[in-house]
Write a protein that holds these residues in place. Sequence first.
Motif, PDB file in Angstrom:
ATOM      1  N   LYS A  22     -26.820  20.748  -2.497  1.00  0.00           N
ATOM      2  CA  LYS A  22     -27.630  21.156  -3.650  1.00  0.00           C
ATOM      3  C   LYS A  22     -28.475  20.006  -4.180  1.00  0.00           C
ATOM      4  O   LYS A  22     -29.490  20.224  -4.828  1.00  0.00           O
ATOM      5  N   LEU A  23     -28.065  18.775  -3.907  1.00  0.00           N
ATOM      6  CA  LEU A  23     -28.764  17.603  -4.410  1.00  0.00           C
ATOM      7  C   LEU A  23     -29.933  17.191  -3.518  1.00  0.00           C
ATOM      8  O   LEU A  23     -30.908  16.600  -4.000  1.00  0.00           O
ATOM      9  N   PRO A  25     -32.569  18.770  -2.044  1.00  0.00           N
ATOM     10  CA  PRO A  25     -33.951  19.136  -2.433  1.00  0.00           C
ATOM     11  C   PRO A  25     -34.467  18.332  -3.618  1.00  0.00           C
ATOM     12  O   PRO A  25     -35.644  17.968  -3.660  1.00  0.00           O
ATOM     13  N   TRP A  26     -33.600  18.026  -4.572  1.00  0.00           N
ATOM     14  CA  TRP A  26     -34.021  17.229  -5.724  1.00  0.00           C
ATOM     15  C   TRP A  26     -34.330  15.796  -5.315  1.00  0.00           C
ATOM     16  O   TRP A  26     -35.265  15.181  -5.836  1.00  0.00           O
ATOM     17  N   LEU A  27     -33.572  15.251  -4.372  1.00  0.00           N
ATOM     18  CA  LEU A  27     -33.859  13.903  -3.886  1.00  0.00           C
ATOM     19  C   LEU A  27     -35.183  13.852  -3.140  1.00  0.00           C
ATOM     20  O   LEU A  27     -35.968  12.918  -3.299  1.00  0.00           O
ATOM     21  N   LEU A  49     -37.710  15.912  -3.614  1.00  0.00           N
ATOM     22  CA  LEU A  49     -38.745  16.060  -4.640  1.00  0.00           C
ATOM     23  C   LEU A  49     -38.973  14.752  -5.389  1.00  0.00           C
ATOM     24  O   LEU A  49     -40.122  14.380  -5.662  1.00  0.00           O
ATOM     25  N   ALA A  50     -37.899  14.034  -5.699  1.00  0.00           N
ATOM     26  CA  ALA A  50     -38.038  12.755  -6.396  1.00  0.00           C
ATOM     27  C   ALA A  50     -38.795  11.744  -5.542  1.00  0.00           C
ATOM     28  O   ALA A  50     -39.641  10.999  -6.047  1.00  0.00           O
TER      29      ALA A  50
END
Length: 73
Positions: free
Chosen positions: A12-13, A15-17, A19-20
């Motif tokens: 779950k983490l 995609p956020w990484l 994007l960051a």
Amino acid sequence: MLFWFALVGLWKLIPWLILAVIVTSIISLFLDHFVWVAIIVGALAFFYVVGSREEKKEQSSGIIDGEFEEIKK
């Protein structure tokens, strides 16, 4: 079981990484180019001002190419 929860949390983490990384890359690219553009525009403005002052000095004096000329009024 702990490994499974860690794997699910990481899944779950990710995609956020990603994007960051994309957002920070775009910001750094923009800032890097913005700095270069600001330096170039500032230098051009500085040389334009210096050049226009030199032209005014040449026009106000009666000296052309080191030779004195009579100023007609």
